[in-house]
Enzyme design. Sequence first.
Site, PDB file in Angstrom:
ATOM      1  N   CYS A   1       0.850  -1.195   0.000  1.00 37.32           N
ATOM      2  CA  CYS A   1       0.000   0.000   0.000  1.00 37.32           C
ATOM      3  C   CYS A   1       0.883   1.242   0.000  1.00 37.32           C
ATOM      4  O   CYS A   1       1.963   1.236   0.582  1.00 37.32           O
ATOM      5  CB  CYS A   1      -0.884   0.049   1.240  1.00 37.32           C
ATOM      6  SG  CYS A   1      -1.975  -1.354   1.430  1.00 37.32           S
TER       7      CYS A   1
ATOM      8  N   ASN B   1       2.700 -10.767  -3.550  1.00 31.88           N
ATOM      9  CA  ASN B   1       1.526 -10.031  -3.994  1.00 31.88           C
ATOM     10  C   ASN B   1       1.592  -9.967  -5.531  1.00 31.88           C
ATOM     11  O   ASN B   1       2.487 -10.543  -6.134  1.00 31.88           O
ATOM     12  CB  ASN B   1       1.543  -8.623  -3.367  1.00 31.88           C
ATOM     13  CG  ASN B   1       0.139  -8.085  -3.173  1.00 31.88           C
ATOM     14  OD1 ASN B   1      -0.713  -8.224  -4.041  1.00 31.88           O
ATOM     15  ND2 ASN B   1      -0.106  -7.468  -2.033  1.00 31.88           N
ATOM     16  N   THR B   2       0.661  -9.273  -6.160  1.00 28.90           N
ATOM     17  CA  THR B   2       0.634  -9.264  -7.634  1.00 28.90           C
ATOM     18  C   THR B   2       1.786  -8.435  -8.211  1.00 28.90           C
ATOM     19  O   THR B   2       2.294  -7.523  -7.567  1.00 28.90           O
ATOM     20  CB  THR B   2      -0.690  -8.693  -8.160  1.00 28.90           C
ATOM     21  OG1 THR B   2      -0.900  -7.419  -7.559  1.00 28.90           O
ATOM     22  CG2 THR B   2      -1.846  -9.614  -7.839  1.00 28.90           C
TER      23      THR B   2
END
Lengths: 246, 305
Positions: free
Chosen positions: B131, B193-194
């Site tokens: 994030c 994560n992606t």
Amino acid sequence: MQKTIFTLKTNREIAPDTYEMVFSGDTSSITAPGQFANIELPGRFLRRPISISHWTEGSMTLLVKAVGVGTEDLTHSDEGTAFDVLCGLGNGFSVDLIADNTPILAGGGLGAAPLYGVAKKMRERGMTPAVALGFRTKEDAVYLDEYAALGCKVYVATEDGTLGTRGFVTDIIRAHPEFDYVLCCGPLPMLKAIHSLEQLKDGQFSFEARMGCGFGACMGCTVPTKNGGKRVCKDGPILYKEEIVW
Amino acid sequence: MVNLNVSLAGVALKNPIIPASGTFGYGREYAELYDLDILGSFSWKGTTAAPRSGNPQPRIAETYAGMLNAVGLQNPGIDAVIAEEVPNIAKIFHGPVIANIGGFSIEEYAENCRKLESVEQVKILEVNISCPNVHAGGKNFGCDPKAAAEVTRAVKAATSKPVFMKLTPNVTDIAEIARACEEAGADGLCLINTLLGMRIDIKTRRPVIANRTGGVSGGAVFPVALRMVWDVYEAVKIPIIGCGGVSSAADAVEMMLAGAAAVEVGAANLKDPYACKNIIEQMPALCEKLGIENISDLTGGAHHG
């Protein structure tokens, strides 16, 4: 929802690049017209969500236009091909809700497909559906005979005037102020134009979106509504007039 | 009989298969399809302090053997999740739940974890550090070892539950980030994560996804994820949840051989909602074929000898 195998029984080109595809398989998961099937295609990661036109106990009919690589693969499939399908997805149109109104079914292009299922349901209940269908041009027109054979009152508009009224389905609806309720499916600009018609008290609008899963898990197709974000695949694809924001 | 039990920082899982965050919601849609109690655990949808409506449409694109998404962390917010989803999870899943937590500041991460302290079913916190840090020019926490360590320390101070940091692959050296998290007290790691990617529509000449870029997942990323799990296994001692493109029982075994103690299955669930169920059902036969008695013995098995 049910994950099941459907086999392509017949595949007929009914307009340029547009096919009527009839599949045999277990349709018990389909509960309402306007629901869709999410079809796995060999070599493609994402399934392709296709609106169900109509169905019987052992067969399901889809109208599919080849608009991209997935739908090209699908429409060029041979009869006898088996497909892995997530079937009976989405909320579908509600025929119950139209009882006290004077409804018109309004379809743009292949929007004619799921509305045919609605018309069938209405006929089963003894209603005579009024249907406004809009196409770009005469040769794109589909299912006119099928709607007529069902006993519907059919109005047609084409953008170039080659068939029926020159103009759009909104022109047909405006010309008939008695219609106060709509069930519609078609391109976004058409839905938006219908939504703005003042004669309509309420209505059901079928949306489409790029989907990840098609069954409500990934939030890939969420759109804003007056009642918060809604998943086109699970909370839709039918949204109601008063909740839609553009 | 093959023993499928694994342990993640002291939390016992009946098998190593875990649906990955963002592909399983809060379990509701899948509970309509199969008994979730067959799962080792599940990682719920990334949850932030405030409700988030997510990114504009379209959010999804396709690629060879995979997909891109830019959902934008759409979620109802931690308070609503605790009030409305946790009681429902109690009805549909009785194993250990992994709570995936997002945040846009170090304080937000810590506060979200604090709120989960009394939620009994949540046994592991999975902290998504992909994030942007709104207090540091929007740079992702997970792209900077110092920021990743700071989040780890703040979260560890806020909870008594095991903390797994979920790492982004969009870095030069993921092992460096992994070490920083371990040194800051992380109990485990989850990766990857992606991968950041994009597609362009050649007719409109515009990006397919409204957000322009999206995260790539699915089988296409499996070798990348596997290599990163391998590198991180060499760099740290804490357990690793391997994630990225796992689509079969064989993929899961491969991921464990690279160093994973357990395996998350993500995009495969979207293509086939029964993906995790199938993998779990196929695992015993595959293990028997491979002569594996205890699946936990696989972890890091490709590094030795």
